[in-house]
Design a protein around this motif. Sequence first.
Motif, mmCIF file in Angstrom:
data_model
loop_
_atom_site.group_PDB
_atom_site.id
_atom_site.type_symbol
_atom_site.label_atom_id
_atom_site.label_comp_id
_atom_site.label_asym_id
_atom_site.label_seq_id
_atom_site.Cartn_x
_atom_site.Cartn_y
_atom_site.Cartn_z
ATOM 1 N N ALA A 91 -4.792 22.579 -7.812
ATOM 2 C CA ALA A 91 -5.745 22.978 -6.783
ATOM 3 C C ALA A 91 -5.778 21.972 -5.643
ATOM 4 C CB ALA A 91 -7.140 23.133 -7.400
ATOM 5 N N GLU A 92 -5.725 20.689 -5.989
ATOM 6 C CA GLU A 92 -5.752 19.649 -4.954
ATOM 7 C C GLU A 92 -4.467 19.647 -4.133
ATOM 8 O OE1 GLU A 92 -6.175 14.771 -4.629
ATOM 9 O OE2 GLU A 92 -6.364 15.789 -6.554
ATOM 10 N N ARG A 93 -3.332 19.717 -4.799
ATOM 11 C CA ARG A 93 -2.049 19.656 -4.096
ATOM 12 C C ARG A 93 -1.764 20.936 -3.319
ATOM 13 N NH1 ARG A 93 1.866 16.944 -8.785
ATOM 14 N NH2 ARG A 93 0.601 15.058 -9.131
ATOM 15 N N LEU A 94 -2.245 22.077 -3.817
ATOM 16 C CA LEU A 94 -2.007 23.344 -3.136
ATOM 17 C C LEU A 94 -2.635 23.333 -1.742
ATOM 18 C CD1 LEU A 94 -0.980 26.279 -3.185
ATOM 19 C CD2 LEU A 94 -3.147 26.935 -4.250
ATOM 20 N N ALA A 95 -3.849 22.830 -1.639
ATOM 21 C CA ALA A 95 -4.529 22.777 -0.335
ATOM 22 C C ALA A 95 -3.739 21.930 0.655
ATOM 23 C CB ALA A 95 -5.938 22.220 -0.520
ATOM 24 N N LYS A 96 -3.166 20.816 0.201
ATOM 25 C CA LYS A 96 -2.383 19.960 1.095
ATOM 26 C C LYS A 96 -1.050 20.619 1.453
ATOM 27 C CE LYS A 96 -4.396 15.691 -0.759
ATOM 28 N NZ LYS A 96 -4.118 14.419 -1.495
ATOM 29 N N ALA A 97 -0.415 21.258 0.486
ATOM 30 C CA ALA A 97 0.883 21.880 0.742
ATOM 31 C C ALA A 97 0.772 23.048 1.719
ATOM 32 C CB ALA A 97 1.498 22.364 -0.570
ATOM 33 N N ARG A 98 -0.367 23.724 1.725
ATOM 34 C CA ARG A 98 -0.533 24.893 2.589
ATOM 35 C C ARG A 98 -1.355 24.587 3.834
ATOM 36 N NH1 ARG A 98 2.543 28.891 2.821
ATOM 37 N NH2 ARG A 98 0.827 30.237 3.485
ATOM 38 N N ALA A 99 -1.466 23.351 4.190
ATOM 39 C CA ALA A 99 -2.235 22.962 5.380
ATOM 40 C C ALA A 99 -1.648 23.639 6.622
ATOM 41 C CB ALA A 99 -2.209 21.444 5.545
ATOM 42 N N GLY A 100 -2.509 24.267 7.396
ATOM 43 C CA GLY A 100 -2.072 24.940 8.610
ATOM 44 C C GLY A 100 -1.579 26.354 8.397
ATOM 45 N N ARG A 101 -1.486 26.784 7.155
ATOM 46 C CA ARG A 101 -1.034 28.130 6.830
ATOM 47 C C ARG A 101 -2.183 28.944 6.233
ATOM 48 N NH1 ARG A 101 4.143 29.717 8.488
ATOM 49 N NH2 ARG A 101 5.651 28.069 8.152
ATOM 50 N N ALA A 102 -2.025 30.267 6.255
ATOM 51 C CA ALA A 102 -3.040 31.133 5.666
ATOM 52 C C ALA A 102 -2.720 31.341 4.190
ATOM 53 C CB ALA A 102 -3.078 32.479 6.384
ATOM 54 N N THR A 103 -3.722 31.099 3.349
ATOM 55 C CA THR A 103 -3.515 31.200 1.903
ATOM 56 C C THR A 103 -4.712 31.891 1.262
ATOM 57 O OG1 THR A 103 -2.325 29.087 1.957
ATOM 58 C CG2 THR A 103 -2.992 29.930 -0.206
ATOM 59 N N LEU A 104 -4.415 32.830 0.385
ATOM 60 C CA LEU A 104 -5.462 33.481 -0.409
ATOM 61 C C LEU A 104 -5.125 33.279 -1.874
ATOM 62 C CD1 LEU A 104 -7.968 35.349 -0.660
ATOM 63 C CD2 LEU A 104 -6.366 37.273 -0.759
ATOM 64 N N VAL A 105 -6.084 32.730 -2.633
ATOM 65 C CA VAL A 105 -5.903 32.521 -4.064
ATOM 66 C C VAL A 105 -6.870 33.445 -4.796
ATOM 67 C CG1 VAL A 105 -5.866 30.879 -5.957
ATOM 68 C CG2 VAL A 105 -5.304 30.111 -3.638
ATOM 69 N N VAL A 106 -6.330 34.379 -5.565
ATOM 70 C CA VAL A 106 -7.150 35.280 -6.366
ATOM 71 C C VAL A 106 -7.374 34.605 -7.714
ATOM 72 C CG1 VAL A 106 -7.299 37.541 -7.443
ATOM 73 C CG2 VAL A 106 -6.205 37.296 -5.202
ATOM 74 N N THR A 107 -8.603 34.222 -7.999
ATOM 75 C CA THR A 107 -8.884 33.466 -9.221
ATOM 76 C C THR A 107 -10.374 33.477 -9.512
ATOM 77 O OG1 THR A 107 -8.635 31.300 -10.281
ATOM 78 C CG2 THR A 107 -9.130 31.305 -7.942
ATOM 79 N N THR A 108 -10.708 33.193 -10.762
ATOM 80 C CA THR A 108 -12.107 32.964 -11.138
ATOM 81 C C THR A 108 -12.261 31.567 -11.727
ATOM 82 O OG1 THR A 108 -11.701 34.025 -13.279
ATOM 83 C CG2 THR A 108 -12.624 35.401 -11.526
ATOM 84 N N SER A 109 -11.268 30.708 -11.515
ATOM 85 C CA SER A 109 -11.321 29.338 -12.032
ATOM 86 C C SER A 109 -12.218 28.472 -11.149
ATOM 87 C CB SER A 109 -9.917 28.734 -12.079
ATOM 88 O OG SER A 109 -9.986 27.335 -12.276
ATOM 89 N N PRO A 110 -13.262 27.871 -11.692
ATOM 90 C CA PRO A 110 -14.136 26.999 -10.882
ATOM 91 C C PRO A 110 -13.373 25.830 -10.266
ATOM 92 C CG PRO A 110 -15.173 27.536 -12.987
ATOM 93 C CD PRO A 110 -13.761 28.003 -13.074
ATOM 94 N N LEU A 111 -12.366 25.313 -10.966
ATOM 95 C CA LEU A 111 -11.612 24.173 -10.445
ATOM 96 C C LEU A 111 -10.870 24.540 -9.165
ATOM 97 C CD1 LEU A 111 -10.163 22.764 -13.795
ATOM 98 C CD2 LEU A 111 -11.959 21.741 -12.388
ATOM 99 N N VAL A 112 -10.280 25.729 -9.135
ATOM 100 C CA VAL A 112 -9.548 26.178 -7.947
ATOM 101 C C VAL A 112 -10.518 26.616 -6.859
ATOM 102 C CG1 VAL A 112 -7.842 27.809 -7.072
ATOM 103 C CG2 VAL A 112 -7.593 26.868 -9.377
ATOM 104 N N LEU A 113 -11.553 27.330 -7.248
ATOM 105 C CA LEU A 113 -12.538 27.801 -6.271
ATOM 106 C C LEU A 113 -13.211 26.645 -5.542
ATOM 107 C CD1 LEU A 113 -14.137 30.629 -8.448
ATOM 108 C CD2 LEU A 113 -12.805 30.966 -6.362
#
Length: 537
Positions: free
Chosen positions: A475-497
Amino acid sequence: MARDQGLPMWLGITYAILWWTTQALIPAVIGFGVDAVIDKDAGELARWSAVLFGLGAVQALTGVLRHRCAVYTWISSAYTTVRLTSRQATRLGATLPKRLSTGEVVSVGNSDIAHIGNAMDIILRGAGALVAVVVVTVIMLSSSMPLGLLVLIGVPLMALVISPLLRPLHRRQHAHRDLQGDLATRAGDIVAGLRVLRGIGGEQVFADRYRAESQRTRAAGVRVASVESLLEGAQVLLPGLLIACVTWLGARFALAGDLSAGELVSFYGYAVFLIAPLRTLTEAADKLTKGVVAAKRVVRILSLEPEITGGDAQARHGDLRDEESGVVVREGVVTALAAATPEEASAIADRLGRYSDGRVTLGGVPLADLSVEAVRGHILVADNAAALFAGPLREELDVRGHGDVEAAVYAACAEDIVEALPEGLDTHVAEAGREFSGGQQQRLRLARALTADPEILILVEPTSAVDAHTEARIAERLAKARAGRATLVVTTSPLVLDRADHVFYVEEGRAAAEGTHRELLTASTAYRATVTRGEDR
């Protein structure tokens, strides 16, 4: 297909006609040579010997060229069938599994291409065989009218006797082909779900079902073979009867003095020669019947139209908006989608990725107005149904050939997987990534999606099979890797949310609440119950 291969087919037919015709003329030449021996004419014998040598040379040359054209036509037909079917499967996309079973498509490569190739091949030999029969008939008519008429009448009569076998053969082959496709589908389902079957103790149940289907397929194959055996027997019996009649009648004419010794030898030669072209003609009936059945299957696939089509509008950069639910995927923002039921979330992801119809816009332009290629170029939907392919891992992760694989592997927390492989990213992986666990496969699928680096990335439950510690890092690395891009994560995980910039909560198909994860925990009881797996709503 025959039109696309016109030149090699016509060349093959020409070579086949020359090949068969030279064989048809050899008995006549031998007969003339025999008459020269009886007449003790050495010069005549030398001339006919030279002619015989020339015919043999032409036969050898045209036989080689005919076979080359036949092999080329067979391979080209099979390859063209596979190429067209693969292209159509790519064009249909998500429509294909809805309309056809896996076994139906797999059977094209297993058996249909062989039958289509055989049908194309037999056209060459069959055309030459037909011309050879005509040539022999003309020669026999010129030498003996009764013998020529016997062949002229006997060949069509053979076709009439065989034709009643073709319709039941066609019907039984069709039914057998359907059962083969169903059996292949059943086998694929069992192999794919073997782990689950073992977990619930259902191996024996599905083994019994497979055995029952296999026996039905076997019985259908036996029914096909029973007709094929009759046809195969007819290929031997009917030409044999015709040749026996020709031989008997020719011998009687020779005894009566109506035929010379050389002509009698020629007629014996024709009798032996005719077996091959007549068998070829009956073989053509069998192979063309099988080819028609296979071609109908392929045409059925090629005639399907994708459920999703597009227009020719130009794609724009901007927000991706689902009007039906109110979910918006904004540029430069990591958006999360939590839904009361997984089906609702999947439906929204399918609409946003243009895998199902919906009122969705990109930069204000309806997705329905964009070509499917343009949509795929801008939006990537990655879910857990995606398959890993066999081959070097680097190539399987970097499908476009220009991505940063190492950075994607790091963002997906898959470094430990790569480090454990004997050759790292250059290691050859098995089909469907069988050597990896479910969690490892999920991380590699995520790495592949990140390597593609699409303008808009939609991830469906990308961390459902990993432990909490790994999930937090992803979850932490995904936000950095997709910086400046549009990203939608379908999830119910509190850690990712908790790492998402904005969260939508969907209930009954509509966005019931939106905000940050912590805001929604306080403001929405339904959201809190969904993401914390609570009971109170």
